[in-house]
Design an enzyme around this catalytic site. Structure first.
Site, PDB file in Angstrom:
ATOM      1  N   TYR A  53     -22.342 -69.655  96.712  1.00 33.89           N
ATOM      2  CA  TYR A  53     -21.910 -71.024  96.407  1.00 33.89           C
ATOM      3  C   TYR A  53     -23.057 -71.960  96.781  1.00 33.89           C
ATOM      4  O   TYR A  53     -23.838 -71.680  97.699  1.00 33.89           O
ATOM      5  CB  TYR A  53     -20.635 -71.368  97.182  1.00 33.89           C
ATOM      6  CG  TYR A  53     -19.397 -70.656  96.671  1.00 33.89           C
ATOM      7  CD1 TYR A  53     -19.205 -69.297  96.925  1.00 33.89           C
ATOM      8  CD2 TYR A  53     -18.435 -71.329  95.928  1.00 33.89           C
ATOM      9  CE1 TYR A  53     -18.071 -68.643  96.457  1.00 33.89           C
ATOM     10  CE2 TYR A  53     -17.298 -70.677  95.462  1.00 33.89           C
ATOM     11  CZ  TYR A  53     -17.123 -69.338  95.728  1.00 33.89           C
ATOM     12  OH  TYR A  53     -15.994 -68.684  95.258  1.00 33.89           O
ATOM     13  N   GLU A  54     -23.145 -73.097  96.067  1.00 33.98           N
ATOM     14  CA  GLU A  54     -24.340 -73.933  96.200  1.00 33.98           C
ATOM     15  C   GLU A  54     -24.471 -74.608  97.566  1.00 33.98           C
ATOM     16  O   GLU A  54     -25.509 -75.163  97.884  1.00 33.98           O
ATOM     17  CB  GLU A  54     -24.422 -74.957  95.072  1.00 33.98           C
ATOM     18  CG  GLU A  54     -23.280 -75.961  95.075  1.00 33.98           C
ATOM     19  CD  GLU A  54     -23.210 -76.737  93.763  1.00 33.98           C
ATOM     20  OE1 GLU A  54     -23.882 -76.381  92.800  1.00 33.98           O
ATOM     21  OE2 GLU A  54     -22.450 -77.708  93.736  1.00 33.98           O
ATOM     22  N   SER A  55     -23.432 -74.549  98.384  1.00 33.60           N
ATOM     23  CA  SER A  55     -23.537 -75.078  99.746  1.00 33.60           C
ATOM     24  C   SER A  55     -24.439 -74.211 100.609  1.00 33.60           C
ATOM     25  O   SER A  55     -24.756 -74.584 101.740  1.00 33.60           O
ATOM     26  CB  SER A  55     -22.148 -75.142 100.384  1.00 33.60           C
ATOM     27  OG  SER A  55     -21.534 -73.866 100.341  1.00 33.60           O
ATOM     28  N   GLY A  56     -24.857 -73.040 100.102  1.00 36.86           N
ATOM     29  CA  GLY A  56     -25.804 -72.207 100.845  1.00 36.86           C
ATOM     30  C   GLY A  56     -25.248 -70.893 101.345  1.00 36.86           C
ATOM     31  O   GLY A  56     -25.943 -70.131 102.016  1.00 36.86           O
TER      32      GLY A  56
END
Lengths: 265, 285
Positions: A53-56
């Site tokens: 997920y793009e939150s890392g």
């Protein structure tokens, strides 16, 4: 759809999308239907799939579907969690993502996506959230899968804004812009599975979900639909697939309404 | 040198009308208490920078504090649209709002360039995307070695950055863990940084040496505000209040309901009220 097939069109869409994912995929997951499909895949035939997920969060395995891309459980169940610049520089731009999985507010037949505005950019009829990670996911992931429920308003001849580039005007348009990834290779709707024509890159229906007619697909699509000569029927969801999806959604609903907290305590 | 201050004073000393300001947090550790304090102090003409300007920027825009927003996703993640921001962009209410829109990759690179003291960031981005045509701050450069055409955006250099973090030690070093987002870059890119923390501990001696630490000399002021990131969360302290995010959609949909909510929950409250808001979320964390 027949009157009572035992599953909804949305369930068929999510399960068909989950089947397209492989155990060795590294998948950049969008929130909503893509997130549901990716987690059903992980809980059924692809237990080792890497979800990012793009939150890392890298290699995450949430028990409930996250409401946002940064819910705490994504980090707690991940192999590792990295800073956002690292996420986009090393992992996405570095070419380490096999599938970018996106949804769309508006989609055209070449897989171009709009999630930015309806109407004119500077005087929008409706201001949508915008691209977030999608503009680069669309060009740096090796392939793009798209999933959305079909409507005439959503599947349009011409999108109002190019949030993420698919195949542009079709043909070799990606190559001409210097983009060397494959772009959208699969579209899964609540009615059918679509693949791009090898030359024109126009999405073509290759499989109808059980009970769906060609007319239904055309009636809920804003462009003239092309159908493959050998048209398949998508296998209906298995009991295991349906149970996995429904359990996941029930856990998710309870958690987001706050009733899951008592359980966690 | 870093000062430990009550939040009211930390905000008053570091934020000014007309500033370019980042309240950062990527879905985790969002500095809500600091934003609410800024709202109570009534700043005007702010340029608000944030990758995901969720509830707190919706609130500031709705209260008429923002002149411009710089962003990459103007939504309520997983819920939908930001209705006060939309009202400003679509209808100019309560007044018009200038926008500068990027992708996440563009913003992340621009913050990193700001932290590195560079004038711009270069990356492989925006290819075929419509944003480059509507945002004059997205340009392109050719790689001097390969000729590859790459995107360039100006670095982000806020006047002041606000973040929320888990812990400070007694000297004022700050520790961030979990989803660390863009906070380190946002602090190092700014002229001044203000940090709210869950708690102060004697030292970090027993902790893992690779945790994200911002040395005390990178920070102007620290305020201790337990619960200060509600309704987002603090990893290890309390869980995300997803129900509050769902509820916000309804509150922000109506101009009067929004004003009434702001009056009751922000204007008439203080930083001390945050601790009680996360009490029921602590067990779930």
């Amino acid at each position: 759809m027949s009157d009572n097939p035992g599953f909804t069109p949305n369930e068929m869409m999510t399960i068909a999308a989950s089947r397209a994912l492989r155990n060795d995929d590294v998948c950049f997951v969008g929130i909503g239907a893509p997130s549901a499909a990716c987690n059903v895949a992980r809980l059924t035939h692809a237990p080792d799939i890497t979800l990012i997920y793009e939150s890392g969060t890298i290699g995450t395995a949430p028990d409930v579907l996250p409401l946002s891309i940064g819910d705490g459980e994504l980090c707690e169940t991940a192999v590792t969690t990295v800073a956002v610049p690292e996420m986009f520089r090393y992992w996405l731009q570095g070419g380490r993502i096999s599938i970018g999985f996106l949804g769309a507010a508006q989609l055209d037949k070449f897989g171009n996506i709009n999630t930015t505005v309806i109407g004119d950019y500077f005087h929008p009829k409706t201001r949508l959230p915008g691209g977030g990670g999608a503009p680069e996911i669309a060009t740096s992931s090796k392939e793009i899968y798209i999933t959305m429920a079909q409507t005439k308003r959503g599947m349009v001849e011409k999108i109002d804004f190019f949030t993420s580039f698919g195949h542009g005007e079709g043909g070799d348009h990606r190559k001409r812009l210097g983009i060397d990834t494959a772009g959208p290779t699969l579209l899964i709707t609540d009615l059918a599975i679509w693949k791009p024509d090898p030359v024109s890159k126009e999405f073509t229906v290759v499989s109808l979900h059980p009970g769906v007619t060609r007319e239904q697909v055309q009636e809920s699509c804003g462009w003239v639909v092309k159908f493959a000569e050998a048209l398949d029927e998508t296998p209906a969801p298995s009991e295991l697939e349906l149970k996995t999806l429904r359990d996941l959604q029930a856990r998710t609903k309870a958690a987001h309404e706050g009733t899951g907290k008592a359980k966690a305590a | 040198m870093v000062k430990f201050l009550p939040l009211k004073q930390a905000v008053a000393e570091n934020l000014n009308d007309g500033d370019t300001v980042a309240f950062e947090g990527f879905t985790h550790l969002i500095p809500t208490a600091a934003a609410h304090e800024a709202i109570r102090q009534g700043f005007r003409d702010l340029t608000l920078i944030r990758m995901t300007p969720d509830l707190i920027y919706d609130q500031m825009i709705g209260m008429g504090m923002a002149k411009k927003i710089v962003f990459s996703y103007v939504g309520n993640p997983g819920v939908g649209l930001l209705r006060r921001a939309r009202d400003a962009i679509e209808n100019g209410f309560p007044h018009s709002l200038e926008i500068e829109e990027h992708s996440h990759a563009g913003m992340a690179n621009a913050y990193e360039a700001g932290a590195a003291g560079l004038p711009c960031a270069v990356f492989r981005g925006y290819r075929g995307a419509g944003l480059a045509a509507v945002n004059p701050n997205i340009k392109s450069v050719a790689c001097p070695f390969t000729g590859e055409v790459l995107a360039a955006v100006p670095s982000i250099r806020p006047d002041v950055t606000f973040i929320h973090a888990q812990k400070a030690d007694r000297k004022g070093n700050v520790l961030v863990e979990g989803i660390i987002g863009i906070q380190k870059e946002a602090v190092l890119a700014a002229k001044r940084a203000v940090v709210t923390v869950e708690e102060v501990v004697d030292n970090f001696d027993d902790l893992h040496p690779n945790l994200t630490v911002l040395p005390r000399w990178t920070i102007a002021a620290i305020s201790v505000v337990p619960g200060g990131s509600h309704p987002s969360y603090a990893h290890g302290y309390y869980a995300r209040d997803n129900a509050a995010y769902l509820e916000w959609d309804e509150i922000a949909a109506d101009r009067e309901k929004f004003q009434a909510w702001m009056q009751a929950n922000v204007m008439e409250k203080s930083a001390d009220d945050f601790e009680a808001r996360v009490e029921h979320l602590r067990k779930a964390a």
